[in-house]
Design a protein around this motif. Structure first.
Motif, mmCIF file in Angstrom:
data_model
loop_
_atom_site.group_PDB
_atom_site.id
_atom_site.type_symbol
_atom_site.label_atom_id
_atom_site.label_comp_id
_atom_site.label_asym_id
_atom_site.label_seq_id
_atom_site.Cartn_x
_atom_site.Cartn_y
_atom_site.Cartn_z
ATOM 1 N N THR A 1 -6.911 3.360 -4.382
ATOM 2 C CA THR A 1 -8.384 1.692 -3.597
ATOM 3 C C THR A 1 -9.438 2.549 -2.859
ATOM 4 N N THR B 1 -13.188 -2.473 -3.606
ATOM 5 C CA THR B 1 -14.159 -2.019 -2.372
ATOM 6 C C THR B 1 -15.186 -3.238 -2.192
ATOM 7 N N THR C 1 -3.805 -0.470 -4.125
ATOM 8 C CA THR C 1 -2.538 -1.558 -3.899
ATOM 9 C C THR C 1 -1.984 -2.154 -4.550
ATOM 10 N N GLY D 1 -3.097 4.532 3.587
ATOM 11 C CA GLY D 1 -3.614 3.634 4.050
ATOM 12 C C GLY D 1 -3.077 2.421 4.901
ATOM 13 N N THR D 2 -3.867 1.923 5.496
ATOM 14 C CA THR D 2 -3.309 0.314 5.961
ATOM 15 C C THR D 2 -4.514 -0.733 6.163
ATOM 16 N N LEU D 3 -3.567 -2.365 5.745
ATOM 17 C CA LEU D 3 -4.280 -2.851 5.790
ATOM 18 C C LEU D 3 -5.108 -3.538 7.476
ATOM 19 N N MET E 1 -9.509 -1.743 4.170
ATOM 20 C CA MET E 1 -8.832 -0.641 4.721
ATOM 21 C C MET E 1 -9.271 0.201 5.810
ATOM 22 N N TYR F 1 -7.485 4.267 6.408
ATOM 23 C CA TYR F 1 -7.242 5.449 5.868
ATOM 24 C C TYR F 1 -7.262 6.664 7.208
ATOM 25 N N PHE G 1 0.733 -1.050 -0.440
ATOM 26 C CA PHE G 1 0.108 0.035 -0.322
ATOM 27 C C PHE G 1 0.620 1.145 -0.118
#
Length: 333
Positions: A139, A187, A120, A149-151, A161, A163, A87
């Motif tokens: 994304t 998404t 991504t 953004g992070t998972l 995600m 963010y 990301f």
């Protein structure tokens, strides 16, 4: 190389148990990597003290039809299934987005904002090369100005995600989350609001009554999710602490590393704000475990010309605490 010599903004560490190697990702810096272009590079090491020169694992110039080629901020890599997902945040200043109403805070407020969001990309290796999944858009929803953004994978196995929604578009920056498809290819549904920056009650402690808070926008930055030992969900995040800087009442503030806790364990919250962990113009941290079992936090300081700083951490229930600064590894400063 050692941390004091390594340009390192928005650091992200993957501790690979198979090879007992730490992979330290950051935005590509051509003066260090030797490769021109916007993208991601990675340092590697075995002891958090000595690192190889970085190699480039992602370049926007190599992505056919990509919607933006600037930025390359806040790269992070997650293993999901048997593949690795990168990301990183891109932007395009030539693609404007609507600005907030001028009277939203009772004062004229016009900021030109533009398309910005996290993409991504996927690879079979921690060393890439990473290929963007959908080159046509970020994304998160493309009409939102977002970053970092992070998972997060919830306890049911649903990927999200998480963010930051930019203060440039909202004035009071927010944290939001959106469900991802099972293969992270897109998404599902609409974004979910988590909290806004001004929910942190300590943010305005140094601003006396009567000073207009709109002079100091509330910023959300750098979300990172972590499951606590008691089952709560913790989010590291960063913002700018505010204080009155001048005789004219002007407001300034330093970058800080703070966190919030969802005691329900769900990403939807509700989220409780906690006191900052580290000040000193520090932030955008993340947690990882060393190969000998210590919980560590890495962040960058200062915001400009940043270097990586390391802290040993511990949990007391859902409370995260700094045990000690590891100046022996990061060179002090």
């Amino acid at each position: 190389m050692q941390l004091p010599d390594m340009p390192l903004h928005d650091p992200f560490v993957v501790a690979d148990d198979r090879t007992r190697t730490y992979y330290l990702y950051t935005s590509n810096d051509p003066t260090v990597s030797g490769v021109d272009g916007v993208g991601t590079m990675v340092y590697r090491g075995h002891d958090l003290r000595d690192w190889t020169r970085p190699v480039v694992v992602f370049l926007t110039a190599e992505q056919n039809g990509i919607w933006a080629a600037d930025g390359g901020w806040a790269p992070e890599v997650h293993q999901y299934g048997d593949r690795y997902y990168l990301f990183t945040t891109l932007h395009d200043q030539d693609k404007p987005l609507p600005v907030p109403p001028a009277d939203q805070w009772g004062t004229p407020f016009q900021i030109a904002n533009h398309m910005r969001g996290t993409i991504t990309a996927v690879s079979d290796s921690l060393l890439g090369p990473f290929t963007v999944v959908d080159p046509s858009r970020p994304t998160p929803p493309a009409n939102l100005m977002t970053l970092d953004g992070t998972l997060h994978v919830d306890e049911s196995g649903q990927p999200w995600m998480v963010y930051a929604h930019e203060w440039l578009q909202t004035i009071d920056g927010t944290m939001e989350a959106i469900r991802l498809a099972p293969d992270l290819s897109g998404t599902i549904g609409d974004p979910v609001f988590l909290f806004k920056a001004s929910d942190a009650p300590w943010l305005g402690e140094q601003i006396p009554g009567g000073v207009p808070h709109q002079l100091a926008p509330y910023i959300t930055d750098g979300p990172q999710l972590y499951r606590t030992p008691d089952g709560s969900l913790l989010m590291l995040w960063s913002t700018y602490e505010k204080n009155v800087a001048g005789e004219d009442g002007s407001i300034s503030g330093g970058y800080v590393q703070t966190y919030a806790v969802s005691k329900s364990g769900a990403v939807e919250g509700p989220w409780q704000q906690r006191r900052p962990l580290v000040r000193e113009d520090s932030g955008h941290g993340m947690l990882f475990h060393t190969f000998d079992g210590h919980l560590m936090m890495i962040l960058h300081r200062p915001f400009e010309n940043a270097r990586g700083k390391l802290y040993e951490m511990e949990f007391h229930g859902d409370e995260l605490r700094v045990l000690r600064r590891r100046a022996d590894l990061d060179g002090g400063g």
